[in-house]
Design an enzyme around this catalytic site. Sequence first.
Site, PDB file in Angstrom:
ATOM      1  N   SER A 137       0.814  -1.214   0.000  1.00 36.83           N
ATOM      2  CA  SER A 137       0.000   0.000   0.000  1.00 36.83           C
ATOM      3  C   SER A 137       0.844   1.259   0.000  1.00 36.83           C
ATOM      4  O   SER A 137       0.307   2.358   0.045  1.00 36.83           O
ATOM      5  CB  SER A 137      -0.936   0.010   1.210  1.00 36.83           C
ATOM      6  OG  SER A 137      -0.191  -0.087   2.413  1.00 36.83           O
ATOM      7  N   HIS A 158      -1.198  -2.624  -6.364  1.00 32.49           N
ATOM      8  CA  HIS A 158      -1.861  -2.316  -5.097  1.00 32.49           C
ATOM      9  C   HIS A 158      -3.365  -2.520  -5.223  1.00 32.49           C
ATOM     10  O   HIS A 158      -4.061  -1.717  -5.841  1.00 32.49           O
ATOM     11  CB  HIS A 158      -1.541  -0.876  -4.678  1.00 32.49           C
ATOM     12  CG  HIS A 158      -2.206  -0.467  -3.400  1.00 32.49           C
ATOM     13  ND1 HIS A 158      -2.543   0.840  -3.116  1.00 32.49           N
ATOM     14  CD2 HIS A 158      -2.615  -1.200  -2.319  1.00 32.49           C
ATOM     15  CE1 HIS A 158      -3.130   0.888  -1.930  1.00 32.49           C
ATOM     16  NE2 HIS A 158      -3.184  -0.325  -1.430  1.00 32.49           N
ATOM     17  N   GLU A 170      -3.809   0.137  -8.345  1.00 31.30           N
ATOM     18  CA  GLU A 170      -2.688   1.025  -8.644  1.00 31.30           C
ATOM     19  C   GLU A 170      -1.510   0.163  -9.094  1.00 31.30           C
ATOM     20  O   GLU A 170      -1.167  -0.817  -8.431  1.00 31.30           O
ATOM     21  CB  GLU A 170      -2.281   1.829  -7.400  1.00 31.30           C
ATOM     22  CG  GLU A 170      -3.271   2.904  -7.010  1.00 31.30           C
ATOM     23  CD  GLU A 170      -2.847   3.680  -5.777  1.00 31.30           C
ATOM     24  OE1 GLU A 170      -3.094   4.894  -5.726  1.00 31.30           O
ATOM     25  OE2 GLU A 170      -2.266   3.069  -4.850  1.00 31.30           O
ATOM     26  N   ASN A 208      -3.608   6.466  -1.078  1.00 30.63           N
ATOM     27  CA  ASN A 208      -3.253   6.573   0.335  1.00 30.63           C
ATOM     28  C   ASN A 208      -2.543   7.885   0.657  1.00 30.63           C
ATOM     29  O   ASN A 208      -2.634   8.378   1.786  1.00 30.63           O
ATOM     30  CB  ASN A 208      -2.388   5.389   0.762  1.00 30.63           C
ATOM     31  CG  ASN A 208      -3.220   4.127   0.944  1.00 30.63           C
ATOM     32  OD1 ASN A 208      -4.422   4.192   1.191  1.00 30.63           O
ATOM     33  ND2 ASN A 208      -2.593   2.980   0.817  1.00 30.63           N
TER      34      ASN A 208
END
Length: 299
Positions: A137, A158, A170, A208
């Site tokens: 992540s 991800h 991702e 994130n």
Amino acid sequence: MRFKEVLRMSKKGMVIIMYKAEKVAVIGAGFMGSSIALLCAQNGIDTINIDVSSEQLDNAQAMVARTLARLVEKEKISAQDSEDITARLAYSTKIADIGNADVVIEAVSEKIELKKKIMRQIEQFASEDAVVLSNTSGLSITDIVKDAARPERVMCAHFFSPPTIMKLIEVIRGEKTDDDTYEKTLAFAAQIGKEPVDAPELPGFIVNRLLVPMINDAAFLVMQGADKQNVDTAMKLGANHKMGPLELGDFIGLDVILAIMQTLHKGLKDDKYRPCPLIEHMVEAGKLGRKAKQGFYTY
């Protein structure tokens, strides 16, 4: 087995070479790993889920059975579909069983040294032309594979929780990831029904980098006296979010939120990414959110 080349005609009459994975190995049978394995099986791919813990594998199988039973009950899939998906899933405690996989996905805990260790094992047992994906992540894929003999075959993919529902993936290239690995990763993403977005190899990538600091700031608000329910309601009604930031933090896992904030703070060297002390204290107390039945809210 190897990636199968599938020839297709485009609307303009051009021949397009598509890549189709025939077997996938997922290392790690926690929630993310077992869910990614289920996702692959749902999309017609023979999949093996590997973990050193036989108990964890039993939990993964039980989770899959519950998930498929709910889908049958809701008439999202048929009973035959459920049987077919289950038949495409295998489980093992032996990492050597990745040997004939087209795609190997590392989905272990977000700990850099553990991921490096798993990468060394993958390199030992995977076929030389297998595509290797790390489900991280926010960790640097270049760092994860810096001691690898074949870093060109590795990149980050991800997945978002829950992987069987969230459409985004991702994709992040390392410094040495080659074009063939990148192209096959995009093809694999399409094969399992994901929409890939190229993200920079920077701490937190895209989602994130933007999302987790919002959750962290919401925790600061609570620590400074704001009512948690008011914070969540304000963001749901004022920003049209489906979940408030504190509710979302509980859903993701406050230990995961803390780990991402620590990565952002260390990697970007900016105090605006300092983890909220309230989240640190909650994690220390085992109040991790939904999975622990207690976080900002009680479940």
